[in-house]
Motif scaffolding. Sequence first.
Motif, mmCIF file in Angstrom:
data_model
loop_
_atom_site.group_PDB
_atom_site.id
_atom_site.type_symbol
_atom_site.label_atom_id
_atom_site.label_comp_id
_atom_site.label_asym_id
_atom_site.label_seq_id
_atom_site.Cartn_x
_atom_site.Cartn_y
_atom_site.Cartn_z
ATOM 1 N N HIS A 683 0.734 -0.973 0.021
ATOM 2 C CA HIS A 683 -0.210 -0.174 -0.469
ATOM 3 C C HIS A 683 1.177 1.267 -0.242
ATOM 4 O O HIS A 683 1.174 2.103 -0.809
ATOM 5 C CB HIS A 683 -0.817 -0.148 0.953
ATOM 6 C CG HIS A 683 -2.353 -1.353 1.157
ATOM 7 N ND1 HIS A 683 -2.119 -2.348 1.454
ATOM 8 C CD2 HIS A 683 -2.818 -1.228 0.438
ATOM 9 C CE1 HIS A 683 -3.572 -3.252 1.680
ATOM 10 N NE2 HIS A 683 -3.162 -2.225 0.874
ATOM 11 N N PHE A 700 -6.657 1.427 -5.547
ATOM 12 C CA PHE A 700 -7.042 0.157 -4.626
ATOM 13 C C PHE A 700 -8.076 -0.624 -5.021
ATOM 14 O O PHE A 700 -9.514 0.292 -4.530
ATOM 15 C CB PHE A 700 -6.032 0.182 -3.210
ATOM 16 C CG PHE A 700 -5.282 0.495 -3.187
ATOM 17 C CD1 PHE A 700 -4.357 -0.255 -3.262
ATOM 18 C CD2 PHE A 700 -4.294 1.774 -2.842
ATOM 19 C CE1 PHE A 700 -2.825 -0.037 -2.856
ATOM 20 C CE2 PHE A 700 -3.525 2.415 -2.749
ATOM 21 C CZ PHE A 700 -2.069 1.494 -3.007
ATOM 22 N N HIS A 737 -3.402 -1.176 6.817
ATOM 23 C CA HIS A 737 -4.028 -0.746 5.540
ATOM 24 C C HIS A 737 -4.313 0.654 5.214
ATOM 25 O O HIS A 737 -3.772 1.116 4.694
ATOM 26 C CB HIS A 737 -4.570 -1.885 5.034
ATOM 27 C CG HIS A 737 -3.764 -3.170 5.334
ATOM 28 N ND1 HIS A 737 -4.116 -4.185 6.490
ATOM 29 C CD2 HIS A 737 -2.898 -4.028 4.761
ATOM 30 C CE1 HIS A 737 -3.209 -4.585 6.614
ATOM 31 N NE2 HIS A 737 -2.744 -5.414 5.884
ATOM 32 N N ILE A 741 -1.928 3.748 3.491
ATOM 33 C CA ILE A 741 -2.434 4.282 2.135
ATOM 34 C C ILE A 741 -2.229 5.681 2.837
ATOM 35 O O ILE A 741 -1.669 6.767 1.843
ATOM 36 C CB ILE A 741 -3.634 4.302 1.893
ATOM 37 C CG1 ILE A 741 -3.587 2.475 1.402
ATOM 38 C CG2 ILE A 741 -3.719 5.079 0.249
ATOM 39 C CD1 ILE A 741 -5.231 1.845 1.023
#
Length: 820
Positions: A683, A700, A737, A741
Motif C-alpha cells: 500500500h 486500490f 492498511h 495509504i
Amino acid sequence: MRTIAVVTLSLLIALASAAQDANPVPSSAAPAAQPQPPAGNIALGKPYKMEPTPGYEHCTDPGDAAQLTDGVYSEGYFWTQQTTVGWTHQPIIVVTIDLQEDLPISGASFNTGAGVAGVTWPIAIYMLVAGDDQIFYEACELVSMSAEHGLPDPSKYSVHRYWTDKLETHGRYVAFVFGAQPYGFVDEIEVFKGDEEWVHRAYAGTPIKNIKDAMVRASMQEAIRRRILLDVAGLEEKLANAAIDAGAKDAIAAGLKDAKDAAAKLPEAPLDTFKAIMPLNGLHRGVLALQGALWNAQGYPPLTLWQSPLWDQASILDDPAKDASPKVAVHLMRNEYRAGCFSISNATREHETVLVNIAGLPGGVNPGYIRVHEVQWTDTKSGIPVAAALPEAPKQDGGYAIEVPAGMTRQVWLTFHPEDVAAGTHTGEIAVTSAKHGEQKVPVEMRVFPFAFPEKPALHFGGWDYTNGNGSRGITLENMARFIEHCREHFVDSPWATSGVMPFGQFDAAGAMTAKPDTAAFDEWMARWPDAANYMVFAAVGPSLGNFAQGTPEFNKAVGEWAAFWAGYMRDKGKQPEQLALLVLDEPSSAKQDETILLWAKAIRAMNTGIRIWEDPIYAGDMTKANQEMVAACHVLCPNRPLFLQGPETYRQYFVDRRNEGIALDFYSCSGPVRLLDPYSYHRMQAWECWKYQAEATYFWALSDTGGGSSWNEYAAPGTDYCPFFLDAVSVTPGKHMESIRESVEDFEYLVMLRGAIAQAEKANKPAETIAKARALLEEAPGRVLEASRAGALNWKEPLDRDVADRARLEILETLTQLQ
C-alpha cells in the motif's frame, strides 16, 4: 449436522503457511510418495456434477466432465495438466458422484496438489452421502480422517492423496465439498466399496437440507477449532524449548492437553453475529492464558511495555522484548496524520484493563489531536492472525481503557494530527496504569516542523467504492455516511460510481437525443462527494447503445450526444467535464474488448466534451498486444502495479512513452486477501512508485469489497476481502492498511513540497550548497526507499526494513527547514 471431525494439529500447522494470490505455476518439484489406499473403486467411470463449473485457465478443458472418475492421475506439474480439474476464488465447491445404485462405502480418496504460488492445502474436505432421495448426511471430514496416513509439507510443492477406509456407510450419491481460496485442484476421486450389509443401515445424524449453508457453518466451526489447535501446537513447541521449572512446565502442558481435548466439543458459534476477534471464545482465551503462565515462568513481569515496529506483522505467539525501553517519537508538520505505537504484554493468567493517559504535550492531558487505538487481533481464512484493526479505545475514568487479555500482547496505536500546535519539539509521557500492577510510563516526543500540510494533496486516491445509490458490495445505507467520512479523512478524492449514475436518455432512429437522461442518481452521488477532484464511473458498456450497433453512424451520434449532455451537466453543477472519467471496460485484455473501448472512445472524443477515457489494460508483460489505436484514444492509462513491476523493462517503458506522449499515468493494485498484504510494501510504496513514474493517482481494489461478508469474520465470507479497513453492515473501523495509504499520500506530498521549496530557494538565491543537497535528496530518496521495499515482496510476513520511508521523510523535513 453433527460435530465435524477435529482437524489434526499437523495439518493445522501446515495451513498457517498460506501465501498470496498469484498465478500458481511451480518452478520445480517432485511429487511426494503416498501411502496406498485400498482397491475396489466403485466410482470409476461414474458420472458426476460439479457446482460451480471449474475455470482455472491452465487445466480447464471439456474433459473436466469425466476426468475426476476416469482412473487417470495427472503426471507433471499438477495444475498445468489437462487431466487436472481446477477452480479459482470459489468458497464452496460441490462435486457429487452418482454411483447409480445404493452401494456400501468404506471410504474415499481425493487427490490434489499444493504448496507453492499461493496454492494452499484444503482446510477440510467434507464427504456426504445420500440415497435415491438425495437427502444428504455427513459421512466424514476427509482431511482429518486422512491424517494417520501422513500429511503434506506446507512449504514444498507436492501432490497428496487424502483418503480413509474407516467408514461404514452407504449411498447412491456421494458429495465432496471443499473450497478454492484462492485455488483448488483435484484430478481423481475414488470411492471404496464396503460390506453389503451396510446398505440396510439407517443414516446417523441430521439430514442436510442445504449443503452450501451447512458447509459455511461447518467451515466456520472448523476454522475456530483450527485457530485454537494451531495456538495449542505453537505453545507446545514453545514449552518444549522453554527452560523453566519442571512443575510449571507440567502444569502448562496439562492445560494445553485439556484444551486440545475440549476443542473436539466446541459449541456452535452463531453465524450471524460471530466475529473472529481473538481470543475467539472462552476456550481460546484459556489457551492464550497459558502463554501468560509461560511468560511468568520465564521471569517476565506481569505487564511488559515494549517497542513494537510500527508496520511489521506480529505473531500472536511472539514473546515481548526484555529490558525494553519503549518510546513513541513522531515527526510531522501541522495538519498531517502520522502514527506511533507501543505494546503491552500480559504475563499473567488474568485479563487486565489498563488506563492510558498522555500528559506533557501541548493541549493538556490527552490532547484532542491524538487518537488512541486498541489494536485488535483477527483471524483470517488462511489461519494467519493479523493485528490490523484499529478501533478507538473508549474513555474511562479520564483515560483510555485498553483491554489486555491474559497471555496476549496488545499494541497501542496513536494517531497524531496536530493542527494548531506551535512548531518545535514537544515532550511528555504516556502513563499506563493497572489497578493490580501499578503505573508504568512511556516517553513521548512530538516534533512539529514549521510547515502545514495542504488540505488537498497533489496525489489523487480512489478505490472503486461505488457509493452511489444504495451502495454495493460492503456498502449499506446504514454504514454509507461513515464510510464516505472515513474515506475523505484518508484523502479519497476520486470516488467511483456504477453506470447507473449516467443513464442514456432516449434517442430517435437516427441517434439524436429526444429525451434527456434522468440526473437524480448522479445528483445524489455528487451530493455525497461535493468536493471530489475526480468523478470516476465504471460504464461497463457493451458493443451497442440500445439498438445502435457500435461503429454505426447512429451509434456515434447517440454516444456523442450522451457524452455532450453529461459534460454540459458537469458545467451546470460547477464542475469541469475533465473531472468526469469513464472506465469503458474493466481490465481489457482482448482484441474484442479493445474494439469496444475504441469505438466508444472515438464517439465521445469526437464531441470534444472533455470527459476522459480511463482504462486499466492487463496485457501482462507486453502492451504491444493491445490495440494501439485504442491506447491512443485513452486520456489515462492505469497499469496494475504488481504486473507493472514484475514485467520486463520494455513493459514499463511502454507506459512511460505513452505518458511522455500526453496520456496520463495512474497506478492501481487489486491483490488479496488484504489482511495478508504488507501495508508498507503493497500500500504505502505505491505512492512512491507514482512519484518515480510521474503518475497522478493511486487506486486500490476495492475500498468497499469485503468478499460478501463482514471484515470481522473472514471465516464465513464467501469471497475475498479487499477492504483496507474493517467494514460490516453497520460500522466502519480504521485499519492499518488504510492508515498506510493515507501516509503514502502524505509521503508523495513531501516530495511535491521539496520540489517546490527547491524552486523557491533558487529564486531567493539561497546558498547553492543547500540547494544542491536538497536536489540530490529529491533525486535519490525515492529510489532508495523503493529499493529497500523489495517491491515484489508484497506479503506482510516477508522480513523487511519498513522504517526506510520514515527516515527519508525526516530527511525531507530537515531539508525543507534548511531551505526556508
